[in-house]
Design an enzyme around this catalytic site. Structure first.
Site, PDB file in Angstrom:
ATOM      1  N   HIS A   1      -1.688  -2.227  16.434  1.00  0.00           N
ATOM      2  CA  HIS A   1      -0.884  -1.681  16.430  1.00  0.00           C
ATOM      3  C   HIS A   1       0.753  -2.148  16.974  1.00  0.00           C
ATOM      4  CE1 HIS A   1      -3.149   0.772  14.129  1.00  0.00           C
ATOM      5  NE2 HIS A   1      -2.194   1.254  12.855  1.00  0.00           N
TER       6      HIS A   1
ATOM      7  N   GLU B   1      -5.686  -6.918   2.067  1.00  0.00           N
ATOM      8  CA  GLU B   1      -4.594  -7.392   2.236  1.00  0.00           C
ATOM      9  C   GLU B   1      -4.470  -8.833   2.154  1.00  0.00           C
ATOM     10  OE1 GLU B   1      -5.435  -4.769   4.136  1.00  0.00           O
ATOM     11  OE2 GLU B   1      -3.851  -4.067   4.465  1.00  0.00           O
TER      12      GLU B   1
ATOM     13  N   GLU C   1       0.891  -1.174   0.206  1.00  0.00           N
ATOM     14  CA  GLU C   1      -0.267   0.078   0.313  1.00  0.00           C
ATOM     15  C   GLU C   1       1.186   1.161   0.115  1.00  0.00           C
ATOM     16  OE1 GLU C   1      -2.337  -1.039   3.284  1.00  0.00           O
ATOM     17  OE2 GLU C   1      -3.116  -2.892   2.191  1.00  0.00           O
TER      18      GLU C   1
END
Ligand SMILES: Cc1ncc(C[n+]2csc(CCOP(=O)(O)OP(=O)(O)O)c2C)c(N)n1
Ligand SMILES: [Mg+2]
Lengths: 344, 349
Positions: free
Chosen positions: B124, B55, B29
């Site tokens: 994350h 994904e 990306e």
């Protein structure tokens, strides 16, 4: 009710794809018929074997869907790719793979196409362009996109045919794959074998549109609806999409309306499925049996005579018997195979 | 030889490989305008391929391209995005070769940014090398230096199998000497970063550096520590680990990942099974606790092994089980889920 296809489906295919009449040669017609019979005879035999507890695991047979399976594969070149799903005995057979190693795989024998490591749901025959099948619904759709991408990057004009079911059309990978193939204009033909049900769930209950192919417009690609019981309609509809892909026109979404006569899967014991479809519906579809329809067409168009049909039939039955004998006589995998092919 | 960052070294490996083999291409990306902007002119948008946020789609496309003769590199972004493509990685990439009886090969490298210690919270922040080590068919590299990043990535790209490259984000801007030439580091070869005689620390990624610092501190305490960087989790260089522990008789495993069924557990089990007779002390795992990564820096700070925590934990171990041991000390109370990386169970409720 999942109704047998009406006329306008075939008309729509012609209109949407702009397919000209693509008339297969007589030899190709014979081969189509032979392969349809192979698929059916192979599965009927496997069905018998599993009922006798001679096969491990379970089978997802496609009996009733042979016109879709064979019509689509016959529109491919030998070097084209395809990906399958869990109901995929027919796909490699229709792509021309010989029966013995496929049958041996169902037995889990060392001589199987996948040396006994894949089984019924995971046949693959890379030499014939069959990049594998999958027990995870929808999962090979992105892989088919990758095969199309690879053909483009390697500058070949190969096409990848991606088989999936009406149930798979509601999986996330469907969306990502169609969008990717569309934005990259890849040579991929997405072929939905719409047999009306995902396990016991009718399409209408799981799907917001009447026809999966309607979703093509959401991706800006052509969509077509085919009479999946008419092998020639499937052949020409898929051929139109394949030619378009080969010429750089990008992907298409082709929906073939078909039906499985058998239960979702067979595991030997009594199936005892819940009641989810009517006898009437099954009878209506059986009345349009793809093999009988095609045999009648071949005879009425004088392409093949009755004698030839009989000859092909007995050759195919003998082939299946030989495949079963080969599989039964084959050795089980050597224990060392357990550790082989985890890595290159 | 150039003095460059880890991230530059990794990219150098990929670019050199793209130059020498047309089958190599990169997908990810926003890579055209960001990570690979400077080489767009050389390779163009077909080989530096921007993807939508798909994904499942582009990881799967990488697999399909690999199955048909290409050598894709996937820039996967944060390691936690890998879970969006879990089916493709675990069911397709890892199993295809085996399930199809050796017909398939998936020559695919997936690079992932293992971000943690940045107050990014749990979506994350993960360190999932142990999680994916449970998947037979995947190789896993975890470089700790710029030199290793380039050499291991080159091997990964040429390996012929699906390889996950976990880049420890705390190392991406670290610098080091990297040869400009082509070189490889074999997968499955641990490196002894520091030789020692009393105790072996087995570790990987950023805790290699922390362990080396701790070893320096421990030398001041009179404890001679050997530090071993495994460099790849799969394959795991069990031989070098066992040889080292056979010499030192004591094992500490340091990992920033959670404890349960992790890399540290695997190393500990291997040594317990194969080198029990050489052990002079219980094996100690210094890991993160089994909790999702919290947002607050005040909480996250408690989680990971630091040089000081490694130093403290090893010292404690050595006090009880060292050359002049004090076996009467009761140093460990609880090795369960509340274990903090200083070797103490949390006293929090
Ligand atoms: C990801 C996933 N979810 C659920 C299943 C269980 N399952 C196997 S086949 C099937 C139905 C699939 O329907 P469809 O795509 O229409 O194919 P068909 O069986 O009708 O050929 C389901 C739900 C699965 N194998 N994989
Ligand atoms: Mg279905």
């Amino acid at each position: 009710m999942h109704a047998p296809p009406r006329r306008e489906f075939a008309d729509m295919a012609t209109r949407v794809t702009g397919a000209e009449e693509m008339i297969p040669s007589r030899a190709k017609l014979c081969e189509m018929f032979r392969r349809m019979l192979r698929v059916r005879a192979f599965e009927e035999s496997a069905s018998k074997l599993i009922a006798e507890a001679k096969l491990p695991g379970v089978l997802h047979n496609c009996i009733g869907q042979e016109a879709t399976v064979v019509g689509a594969c016959m529109a491919l070149r030998d070097d084209d790719y395809m990906t399958g799903n869990h109901r995929s005995h027919g796909h490699p057979i229709a792509k021309g793979v010989s029966l013995a190693p496929l049958m041996a795989e169902l037995f889990g024998k060392s001589t199987g196409v996948c040396r006994g490591k894949g089984g019924s749901m995971h046949l693959a025959a890379f030499a014939a362009g069959s990049l594998g099948e999958s027990g995870i619904v929808g999962s090979l759709m992105p892989v088919a996109v990758g095969a199309g991408l690879s053909a483009r990057l390697r500058d070949t004009d190969q096409v990848c045919l991606c088989f999936f079911g009406d149930g798979a059309a509601n999986c996330g990978p469907f969306h990502e794959s169609l969008n990717l193939a569309a934005i990259w204009k890849l040579p991929v033909v997405f072929l939905c074998e719409n047999n009306g049900y995902a396990l016991y769930t009718p399409q209408a209950q799981s799907t917001s549109v009447a026809h999966i192919a309607q979703r093509a417009s959401a991706y800006g690609i052509p969509g077509a609806i085919l009479d999946g019981q008419d092998v020639l309609a499937v052949y020409s509809g898929v051929m139109a999409a394949v030619l378009r892909a080969r010429e750089g026109g990008g992907p298409s979404l082709v929906e073939s309306k078909t039906y499985r006569y058998c239960e979702h899967y067979e595991a030997g014991g009594p199936a005892n499925p819940p009641i989810y479809r009517s006898e009437h519906e099954i009878a209506a579809w059986r009345a349009r049996d793809p093999i009988r329809l095609f045999a009648a067409h071949l005879q009425s168009s004088a392409a093949i005579g009755e004698r030839e049909i009989e000859a092909i039939t007995s050759e195919v039955l003998a082939e299946v018997d030989e495949a079963v004998a080969f599989a039964e006589q084959s050795a089980a995998p050597n224990p060392s195979a357990l550790f082989e092919d985890v890595f290159t | 030889m150039s003095y460059i960052t880890y991230q530059q070294a990794a990219k150098q490996a990929i670019i050199e490989e793209m130059r020498s083999d047309h089958r190599v291409f990169v997908m990810g990306e926003d890579i055209q305008v960001y990570a690979y902007a400077d080489v767009m002119e050389e390779f163009g948008p077909e080989r530096i391929r921007n993807t939508p946020i798909s994904e499942i789609g582009f990881f799967g496309a990488g697999i399909g391209a690999a199955l048909t003769g290409m050598r894709p590199i996937i820039e996967g972004g944060f390691s936690t995005f890998l879970y969006s493509a879990m089916d493709q990685v675990v069911n397709q990439a890892a199993k295809s070769r085996y399930m199809f009886g050796g017909q398939a090969s998936v020559q695919l490298v997936i690079r992932l940014n293992v971000s943690y210690a940045t107050s990014s919270a749990a979506h994350h922040s993960d360190r999932p090398w142990g999680l994916f080590a449970q998947v037979p068919g995947l190789k896993i590299i975890v470089p700790s230096t710029p030199y290793d990043a380039k050499g291991l990535l080159k091997s990964a790209m040429r390996d012929g199998n699906p390889v996950l490259c976990f880049d420890d984000s705390t190392l991406l801007s670290s610098s080091g000497e990297v040869p400009d030439r082509d070189y490889t580091i074999p997968l499955g070869a641990a490196e002894i970063k520091r030789a020692g005689t009393d105790l072996t620390i087995v570790t990987l990624a950023a805790t290699v550096g922390h362990s080396l610092t701790a070893a320096q501190m421990l030398a001041g305490d009179g404890i001679s520590v050997e530090v071993l960087d495994v460099r790849t989790v799969v394959p795991l260089d069990r031989r070098t680990i066992l040889d080292s522990v056979t010499r030192t008789g004591r094992l500490v495993v340091v990992d920033v990942a959670p404890r349960m069924c992790g890399f540290a557990s695997e190393v500990a089990a291997t040594v317990a099974e194969e080198a029990f007779q050489h052990l002079k002390a219980p094996i100690l795992r210094i890991t993160a606790p089994d909790v999702p990564v919290p947002f607050s820096p005040d909480l996250e700070r408690l989680m990971y092994p630091t040089p000081e925590r490694i130093h403290a934990a090893v010292r404690k171990l050595y006090m009880k089980w060292g050359r002049s041991a004090r076996r009467d000390l009761d140093l460990y109370h609880d090795s369960g889920e509340r274990q903090l990386p200083d070797g103490n169970a949390s006293s929090l409720p």
